[in-house]
Write a protein that holds these residues in place. Structure first.
Motif, mmCIF file in Angstrom:
data_model
loop_
_atom_site.group_PDB
_atom_site.id
_atom_site.type_symbol
_atom_site.label_atom_id
_atom_site.label_comp_id
_atom_site.label_asym_id
_atom_site.label_seq_id
_atom_site.Cartn_x
_atom_site.Cartn_y
_atom_site.Cartn_z
ATOM 1 N N LEU A 220 16.688 9.148 -1.162
ATOM 2 C CA LEU A 220 15.634 9.044 -0.149
ATOM 3 C C LEU A 220 14.584 10.145 -0.319
ATOM 4 C CD1 LEU A 220 17.317 7.833 3.154
ATOM 5 C CD2 LEU A 220 15.703 6.642 1.679
ATOM 6 N N PRO A 221 15.014 11.418 -0.480
ATOM 7 C CA PRO A 221 13.984 12.442 -0.736
ATOM 8 C C PRO A 221 13.171 12.147 -1.994
ATOM 9 C CG PRO A 221 16.057 13.476 -0.162
ATOM 10 C CD PRO A 221 16.340 12.017 -0.309
ATOM 11 N N ALA A 222 13.844 11.659 -3.046
ATOM 12 C CA ALA A 222 13.119 11.378 -4.288
ATOM 13 C C ALA A 222 12.136 10.230 -4.096
ATOM 14 C CB ALA A 222 14.109 11.050 -5.404
ATOM 15 N N ALA A 223 12.437 9.352 -3.126
ATOM 16 C CA ALA A 223 11.562 8.197 -2.907
ATOM 17 C C ALA A 223 10.350 8.553 -2.058
ATOM 18 C CB ALA A 223 12.351 7.074 -2.232
ATOM 19 N N LEU A 224 10.383 9.741 -1.425
ATOM 20 C CA LEU A 224 9.331 10.068 -0.455
ATOM 21 C C LEU A 224 7.908 9.926 -0.982
ATOM 22 C CD1 LEU A 224 10.672 12.961 1.768
ATOM 23 C CD2 LEU A 224 10.144 10.628 2.378
ATOM 24 N N PRO A 225 7.580 10.427 -2.207
ATOM 25 C CA PRO A 225 6.187 10.263 -2.654
ATOM 26 C C PRO A 225 5.745 8.809 -2.685
ATOM 27 C CG PRO A 225 7.348 11.787 -4.080
ATOM 28 C CD PRO A 225 8.369 11.203 -3.168
ATOM 29 N N PHE A 226 6.634 7.918 -3.103
ATOM 30 C CA PHE A 226 6.300 6.494 -3.131
ATOM 31 C C PHE A 226 6.172 5.947 -1.717
ATOM 32 C CE2 PHE A 226 8.165 7.421 -7.165
ATOM 33 C CZ PHE A 226 7.478 6.627 -8.055
ATOM 34 N N VAL A 227 7.103 6.374 -0.860
ATOM 35 C CA VAL A 227 7.074 5.904 0.525
ATOM 36 C C VAL A 227 5.759 6.316 1.188
ATOM 37 C CG1 VAL A 227 8.117 6.200 2.795
ATOM 38 C CG2 VAL A 227 9.566 5.853 0.803
ATOM 39 N N PHE A 228 5.337 7.552 0.929
ATOM 40 C CA PHE A 228 4.088 8.000 1.543
ATOM 41 C C PHE A 228 2.893 7.248 0.981
ATOM 42 C CE2 PHE A 228 6.363 11.695 3.206
ATOM 43 C CZ PHE A 228 5.850 11.667 4.481
ATOM 44 N N ASN A 229 2.961 6.919 -0.295
ATOM 45 C CA ASN A 229 1.902 6.095 -0.885
ATOM 46 C C ASN A 229 1.805 4.767 -0.130
ATOM 47 O OD1 ASN A 229 -0.093 5.449 -2.641
ATOM 48 N ND2 ASN A 229 1.288 4.609 -4.186
ATOM 49 N N GLY A 230 2.974 4.157 0.117
ATOM 50 C CA GLY A 230 2.997 2.903 0.869
ATOM 51 C C GLY A 230 2.491 3.087 2.288
ATOM 52 N N LEU A 231 2.901 4.191 2.926
ATOM 53 C CA LEU A 231 2.471 4.448 4.305
ATOM 54 C C LEU A 231 0.959 4.592 4.386
ATOM 55 C CD1 LEU A 231 5.134 6.974 5.653
ATOM 56 C CD2 LEU A 231 4.761 4.635 6.377
ATOM 57 N N LYS A 232 0.370 5.226 3.362
ATOM 58 C CA LYS A 232 -1.089 5.413 3.366
ATOM 59 C C LYS A 232 -1.801 4.071 3.233
ATOM 60 C CE LYS A 232 -1.619 10.001 1.318
ATOM 61 N NZ LYS A 232 -1.810 10.593 -0.013
ATOM 62 N N ILE A 233 -1.348 3.245 2.275
ATOM 63 C CA ILE A 233 -1.960 1.930 2.112
ATOM 64 C C ILE A 233 -1.825 1.143 3.404
ATOM 65 C CG2 ILE A 233 -1.819 -0.254 0.855
ATOM 66 C CD1 ILE A 233 -0.709 1.326 -1.512
ATOM 67 N N ALA A 234 -0.608 1.216 4.005
ATOM 68 C CA ALA A 234 -0.340 0.439 5.210
ATOM 69 C C ALA A 234 -1.196 0.907 6.378
ATOM 70 C CB ALA A 234 1.142 0.532 5.569
ATOM 71 N N SER A 235 -1.564 2.200 6.407
ATOM 72 C CA SER A 235 -2.308 2.700 7.562
ATOM 73 C C SER A 235 -3.675 2.041 7.665
ATOM 74 C CB SER A 235 -2.450 4.217 7.485
ATOM 75 O OG SER A 235 -3.358 4.588 6.479
ATOM 76 N N THR A 236 -4.359 1.849 6.543
ATOM 77 C CA THR A 236 -5.671 1.186 6.626
ATOM 78 C C THR A 236 -5.478 -0.304 6.907
ATOM 79 O OG1 THR A 236 -5.634 1.137 4.228
ATOM 80 C CG2 THR A 236 -7.049 2.750 5.245
ATOM 81 N N LEU A 237 -4.440 -0.892 6.296
ATOM 82 C CA LEU A 237 -4.181 -2.317 6.525
ATOM 83 C C LEU A 237 -3.904 -2.596 7.995
ATOM 84 C CD1 LEU A 237 -1.936 -3.385 3.515
ATOM 85 C CD2 LEU A 237 -4.275 -4.062 3.990
ATOM 86 N N ALA A 238 -3.163 -1.679 8.645
ATOM 87 C CA ALA A 238 -2.755 -1.897 10.027
ATOM 88 C C ALA A 238 -3.976 -2.022 10.930
ATOM 89 C CB ALA A 238 -1.861 -0.748 10.494
ATOM 90 N N LEU A 239 -4.923 -1.119 10.756
ATOM 91 C CA LEU A 239 -6.109 -1.137 11.599
ATOM 92 C C LEU A 239 -6.915 -2.412 11.383
ATOM 93 C CD1 LEU A 239 -6.957 0.875 13.619
ATOM 94 C CD2 LEU A 239 -8.542 1.867 11.996
ATOM 95 N N ILE A 240 -7.090 -2.774 10.113
ATOM 96 C CA ILE A 240 -7.841 -3.993 9.797
ATOM 97 C C ILE A 240 -7.151 -5.201 10.409
ATOM 98 C CG2 ILE A 240 -8.486 -5.540 7.921
ATOM 99 C CD1 ILE A 240 -8.941 -3.062 6.204
ATOM 100 N N GLY A 241 -5.834 -5.277 10.231
ATOM 101 C CA GLY A 241 -5.086 -6.423 10.742
ATOM 102 C C GLY A 241 -5.230 -6.562 12.248
ATOM 103 N N ALA A 242 -5.096 -5.436 12.961
ATOM 104 C CA ALA A 242 -5.156 -5.491 14.421
ATOM 105 C C ALA A 242 -6.537 -5.938 14.888
ATOM 106 C CB ALA A 242 -4.820 -4.127 15.009
ATOM 107 N N ILE A 243 -7.590 -5.468 14.215
ATOM 108 C CA ILE A 243 -8.944 -5.823 14.665
ATOM 109 C C ILE A 243 -9.264 -7.277 14.317
ATOM 110 C CG2 ILE A 243 -11.393 -5.329 14.382
ATOM 111 C CD1 ILE A 243 -10.692 -2.430 14.025
ATOM 112 N N VAL A 244 -8.953 -7.667 13.079
ATOM 113 C CA VAL A 244 -9.310 -9.034 12.669
ATOM 114 C C VAL A 244 -8.523 -10.063 13.480
ATOM 115 C CG1 VAL A 244 -9.262 -10.670 10.767
ATOM 116 C CG2 VAL A 244 -10.045 -8.359 10.379
#
Lengths: 306, 287
Positions: A220-244
């Motif tokens: 899990l610690p080793a996966a963190l950089p990838f997880v954060f990459n996903g979290l960052k992508i998801a953060s912009t997607l989340a806002l767009i999804g909610a508004i659209v």
């Protein structure tokens, strides 16, 4: 330090275009064009100085932003562009100051209730699924191509269906966000869980660590950089999804609702005010995740260099 | 190839879940109808009914497949009822935006790599530009561009462009900077000019990054074109089909438009993948 040819070409091109426009427009148009160009030149010169100095280089984007705002304001006022098409920045600022309660209500409805709850549920579900998928190789080989495929699809298209299922309130928006963030997050997390090296896995083995210990303490610690990459992508997607999703039906509050109705009423300053709020919310969301990432993955090469 | 069996299993599982969900979601309506007509349905009849409703909450896969077959294969391609026609309307806007976005992204990347001022000042704004939910303001952009007399393909293409230039900038900046100092020094010892260095070293080195970005950009511009069709009562395109379907409760139409969009996205990204493989193979970068 003005050695870079790009800037010179850029400046020459700008000058030629400005002169052409000035000649073509004549009179007041010419004056405004020259003024707009002057603002741009000043901004560029300050930036050149900043870039050459090395110190205060962090201010460069700020200067560019102010330059663009200045050019915008001048152009809108100078050319007499109708506020129905493009309101000047000052009018937008006045509007933001004047309608804070509305903006706050929309922010709570769309960002806090819709985007954030969907984000937490979607990313959480994706993480748990990733651990399960990672456990069974068969699932991984089957789900990963499908996940990659779905991550590239126009998932936003299911918004009308989910609005139909979950009603007009924030639940349907959260559902859209869940679906939108799930697959990018899943693909990244699965990738991350495989990021350990054989040497590290062998070390865990010599410690007689079981599956769960190895998962919690190593993978899990080793996966963190990838997880954060996903979290960052998801953060912009989340806002767009909610508004659209609000375009397909919503209660009489929410950023998407306000944007679509204000466009109909030609109240473009309110639309721009919502856009500013959305941009600030999006940047803050992204920035917060980047900050947590810096704290939690300080050991990763991409974070150490800075 | 060894992934075929697991992938098929997952797809099969998805289909089973889908049929079960269709039964569960459509059950209530079928039961209500039966109660109104004083009929008692056996379980078998109930299942058959939930999978064959006219306006189901969730259409069964075979209903969508039939609708797709009817609107794709059995209709004249130029007819408004043909899904191929709508897909083409969306695809043309997507491709225009994708081309413009790739061009803009590449130009910006070259500027950023060769000019420190642009690197310092433009790059943060490129990133900030993507935190603005452009999809959310797409309707406004379309309306405003309509108001000043630009309509049709171009507004949608602009939104696609805005979404697709970002991955290209990021990828190309990374790619153009990927040659090592040793390689740059080598060019220097050959007395290569700046242009030669760019064409013979930096540009080829950036190709793998470019193709990875192009795939993301293509998917993004398709989303942009679809959302661009939602407002202003667009009459043609996959987005218009989605909106019309959601207004009139034509769920089968929504799902078939969704699947068409998925097919278009898969085809477009697939074509880029083929070009990528061919190009990289010729360049000897294929590994």
């Amino acid at each position: 330090m003005i050695r870079s040819p790009i800037i010179l070409i850029e400046a020459a091109l700008g000058l030629v275009l400005t002169l052409l426009a000035a000649v073509a427009l004549g009179g007041q148009g010419a004056l405004v064009t020259v003024l707009v160009f002057a603002v741009w030149i000043i901004g560029t010169l300050i930036n050149l100085r900043l870039a050459a100095g090395g110190r205060g280089a962090g201010l460069a984007p700020l200067v560019l932003g102010l330059t663009l705002l200045g050019m915008w304001e001048l152009a809108v006022r100078g050319f007499g562009i109708s506020p129905v098409i493009l309101p000047p920045p000052s009018a937008i600022a006045v509007r933001i100051a004047g309608s804070l309660p509305i903006l706050w209500e929309d922010f709570v409805q769309t960002v806090i209730k819709g985007a954030l709850s969907g984000y937490v549920i979607g990313c959480g579900a994706a993480l748990i699924t990733a651990v399960i998928v990672d456990r069974f190789d068969f699932l991984r080989r089957g789900l990963l191509p499908v996940g990659n495929f779905v991550a590239a699809l126009p998932v936003i298209g299911i918004a009308p269906i989910l609005v139909m299922w979950f009603g007009f309130d924030w639940q349907s928006k959260a559902a859209v966000v869940v679906v939108m963030v799930f697959f990018p997050m899943l693909v990244n997390a699965v990738e991350g869980l495989r990021a350990t090296e054989p040497m590290q896995r062998d070390l865990m083995h010599t410690y007689a660590a079981g599956y769960w210990t190895a998962l919690v303490k190593m993978r899990l610690p080793a996966a963190l950089p990838f997880v954060f990459n996903g979290l960052k992508i998801a953060s912009t997607l989340a806002l767009i999804g909610a508004i659209v999703a609000e375009f397909f039906g919503s209660p009489i509050r929410g950023m998407g609702f306000r944007i679509s109705t204000s466009v109909g009423l030609l109240a473009l300053d309110l639309v721009w005010a919502e856009i500013v709020v959305a941009a600030i919310a999006g940047s803050a969301f992204y920035g917060a995740i980047a900050l947590i990432e810096k704290r939690m993955t300080f050991w990763h090469p991409s974070q150490r260099g800075r | 190839m060894r992934n075929i069996l697991p992938v098929l299993t997952v797809i099969l599982a998805l289909l089973v879940v889908w049929y079960a969900a269709a039964f569960q979601l459509n059950k209530q309506w079928a039961l209500d109808m039966a109660a109104r007509q004083d009929r008692v349905m056996t379980t078998q009849q109930l299942i058959a009914d939930t999978w064959a409703q006219d306006k189901p909450k969730l259409p069964a896969p075979h209903q969508v497949a039939v609708e797709l077959w009817e609107t794709v294969a059995l209709k004249n391609v130029t007819s408004r009822r043909s899904l191929v026609y709508h897909a083409w309307v969306t695809l043309s806007a997507t491709l225009a935006g994708f081309g413009l976005g790739t061009l803009l992204g590449t130009l910006l990347a070259v500027g950023i790599v060769y000019s420190r001022v642009m690197d310092l000042s433009v790059m943060p704004w490129v990133i900030a530009s993507q935190t603005i939910p452009i999809l959310a303001i797409a309707p406004m952009i379309i309306v405003v561009l309509n108001a000043i007399g630009i309509s049709g393909l171009l507004p949608k293409a602009m939104i696609s462009m805005y979404l697709s230039f970002f991955p290209v900038v990021v990828g190309m900046v990374k790619g153009l900077r990927s040659p090592s100092q040793m390689e740059l020094d080598q060019m220097c010892t050959w007395n290569a000019s700046g242009v030669q260095e760019f064409i013979k070293l930096r540009l080829p080195a950036s190709m793998p990054y470019l193709f990875a970005s192009l795939k993301i950009a293509m998917a993004a511009s398709l989303v942009g074109a679809i959302v661009g069709e939602l407002p202003t009562g667009a009459v043609a395109g996959l987005g218009a089909r989605l909106l019309a379907g959601s207004y009139y409760g034509q769920t089968i139409q929504i799902w078939s438009a969704l699947f068409m969009a998925a097919a278009v996205a898969a085809a477009a990204v697939g074509i880029i993948g083929i070009v990528q493989r061919a190009t990289l193979k010729r360049m000897g970068l294929d590994r």
